[in-house]
Design an enzyme around this catalytic site. Structure first.
Site, PDB file in Angstrom:
ATOM      1  N   SER A 155       0.726  -1.201   0.014  1.00 21.09           N
ATOM      2  CA  SER A 155      -0.091  -0.115  -0.018  1.00 21.09           C
ATOM      3  C   SER A 155       0.728   1.292   0.029  1.00 21.09           C
ATOM      4  O   SER A 155       0.368   2.301  -0.516  1.00 21.09           O
ATOM      5  CB  SER A 155      -0.949  -0.054   1.425  1.00 21.09           C
ATOM      6  OG  SER A 155      -0.194   0.013   2.435  1.00 21.09           O
ATOM      7  N   TYR A 167      -3.063  -4.538  -7.257  1.00 19.05           N
ATOM      8  CA  TYR A 167      -2.880  -4.760  -5.590  1.00 19.05           C
ATOM      9  C   TYR A 167      -2.337  -3.425  -4.820  1.00 19.05           C
ATOM     10  O   TYR A 167      -2.910  -3.248  -3.873  1.00 19.05           O
ATOM     11  CB  TYR A 167      -1.871  -5.795  -5.578  1.00 19.05           C
ATOM     12  CG  TYR A 167      -1.914  -6.499  -4.107  1.00 19.05           C
ATOM     13  CD1 TYR A 167      -3.037  -7.222  -3.648  1.00 19.05           C
ATOM     14  CD2 TYR A 167      -0.970  -5.967  -3.497  1.00 19.05           C
ATOM     15  CE1 TYR A 167      -2.699  -7.577  -2.391  1.00 19.05           C
ATOM     16  CE2 TYR A 167      -0.814  -6.402  -2.047  1.00 19.05           C
ATOM     17  CZ  TYR A 167      -1.799  -7.400  -1.605  1.00 19.05           C
ATOM     18  OH  TYR A 167      -1.659  -7.845  -0.221  1.00 19.05           O
TER      19      TYR A 167
END
Length: 263
Positions: A155, A167
């Site tokens: 992230s 992703y």
């Protein structure tokens, strides 16, 4: 109650009902077991009913209390209906753990719209509407709540040489979703936090971790010299849903052996 009991009770989950979405997987099952060990009643929610039932059986055989529900985060109306049935039949969850996630590896120039939408529907859209569904039922109860979403070191960090565009982007979006929900729902005493692990030893990544050409460079970049284990994440989840974390919200905690500290 003596002084020591005050501190021990910081991790007491007796009387709490925890919904573990993706609870049939490697990370979700460990978290479900951990919450049950500290006294919570656990609802194992999963798209794969057999896996959920196996985890719930393991918990009950060990002396815990566990239930199962079918949960498909890509079906927002169906998911909300499942949670409504849970609330009617068992109770409103005090705790939500979201371990649902997916990935389609492909380089950005080759990525299809269908694959992009599927990953975002699971990783980000599903996460939001899951939290919303639970919060809508927690708020009228007036008892607050604890929400924990499993995000990823990806992230915050791109991955060189691999096709991780959906992703990374969806998990990055999840991080800011967590922060926004924590601010909006703080007045209701609902805490929203994230756990961001590095590669975790589950069946999902088994083939990667058994490949020396992948594994050895991976652990060489992690200061603590190993990958994450599911029990590492269970320990962190227990903290984030227990009274011990009552002043913690809007945080992304990186369970990565020091990886992000080096970037």
């Amino acid at each position: 109650m003596n002084m020591f009991d005050t501190y021990r009770n910081l991790y007491d989950l007796k009387g709490k009902l925890a919904l573990v979405a993706g609870g049939g997987g490697g990370i979700g099952s460990a978290i479900g077991e951990g919450l049950a060990a500290f006294g919570a009643k656990v609802v194992i929610a999963d798209l794969f009913d057999k896996q959920a039932e196996e985890v719930a059986k393991k918990i009950t055989e060990a002396g815990g209390e566990a239930y199962t529900i079918h949960l498909d985060v890509t079906d927002v109306k169906g998911m909300d209906a499942s949670i409504e049935r849970l609330c009617q039949n068992v109770g409103v969850p005090n705790i939500l753990i979201n371990c649902v996630g997916s990935h389609k590896e492909a380089f950005a120039l080759e990525y299809t719209e269908a694959d992009w939408d599927r990953i975002f529907n699971i990783n980000l859209k599903g996460a939001f509407f899951l939290s919303q569904s639970v919060a809508k039922r927690q708020i009228p109860m007036g008892n607050g709540g604890k929400h924990v979403h499993v995000t990823s070191v990806r992230s915050m960090l791109a991955l060189a040489g691999r096709g991780y565009i959906s992703y990374c982007a969806s998990k990055g979006g999840m991080n800011l979703m967590i922060k926004q929900l924590s601010v909006e729902w703080a007045k209701h005493n609902i805490h929203v936090n994230g756990i961001a692990p590095t590669f975790t030893r589950t069946m999902l990544v088994k083939k990667y971790l058994e490949d020396p050409d992948f594994y050895n460079p991976l652990v060489a970049r992690i200061p603590l010299g190993r990958v994450c284990e599911p029990i590492d994440l269970a320990a962190l989840a227990i903290y984030l849903v227990a009274p011990a974390s009552d002043f913690i919200t809007g945080q992304i905690i990186f369970a990565d052996g020091g990886l992000t500290a080096t970037q």
